[in-house]
Scaffold this motif. Structure first.
Motif, short mmCIF file in Angstrom:
data_model
loop_
_atom_site.label_atom_id
_atom_site.label_comp_id
_atom_site.label_asym_id
_atom_site.label_seq_id
_atom_site.Cartn_x
_atom_site.Cartn_y
_atom_site.Cartn_z
N GLU A 6 -9.70 15.88 10.89
CA GLU A 6 -11.00 15.21 11.05
C GLU A 6 -10.92 13.78 10.53
OE1 GLU A 6 -12.21 19.48 9.52
OE2 GLU A 6 -10.71 17.98 9.03
N TRP A 36 -18.12 22.06 14.99
CA TRP A 36 -18.30 21.37 13.72
C TRP A 36 -19.20 22.24 12.85
CZ3 TRP A 36 -15.70 17.17 12.14
CH2 TRP A 36 -15.07 16.40 13.12
N TYR A 93 -18.02 17.94 6.42
CA TYR A 93 -18.02 18.42 7.81
C TYR A 93 -16.61 18.91 8.17
CZ TYR A 93 -22.71 16.71 8.62
OH TYR A 93 -24.08 16.53 8.57
N CYS A 95 -14.03 20.80 11.06
CA CYS A 95 -13.74 21.14 12.45
C CYS A 95 -13.15 22.54 12.50
CB CYS A 95 -12.74 20.12 13.02
SG CYS A 95 -12.35 20.34 14.75
#
Length: 115
Positions: A6, A36, A93, A95
């Motif tokens: 990411e 996500w 965040y 992935c």
């Protein structure tokens, strides 16, 4: 094996925008779902958005109308365009790649939204 990297996180003021990227490499096959997820301090990891290899998308209610997920299959890259960011969007965040019984996670990228 699938590797996910990411990028694109950072510090932004409320109302601003960021674009996250997730570059996938390794054994990438069609029929996958890339998504996500995010995790704020003291909270459980939650779904933000997903996109299938065919382009079908799904969003959490909290981000509908503000975030857009897209993918470039030729580059094995998935993007998350985040607009009108709010302080409550602050989180790491991640992935995620899913196909059949296999799932892989990236290392995460921090998004911080100041008020």
């Amino acid at each position: 094996q699938v590797q996910l990297v990411e990028s694109g996180g950072g510090l932004v003021q409320a109302g601003g925008s960021l674009r996250l990227s997730c570059a996938a490499s390794g054994s990438i096959f069609s029929g996958n779902i890339i998504g996500w997820y995010r995790q704020a301090p003291g909270k459980q990891r939650e779904l933000v958005a997903t996109i299938t290899s065919g382009g079908s998308t799904n969003y959490a209610d909290s981000v509908k109308g503000r975030f857009t997920i897209s993918r470039d299959n030729a580059k094995n890259t998935v993007y998350l365009q985040m607009n009108n960011l709010k302080p409550e969007d602050t989180a790491v965040y991640y992935c995620n790649y899913k196909r059949i019984v296999y799932t892989y996670w990236g290392q995460g990228t921090q998004v911080t939204v100041s008020s």
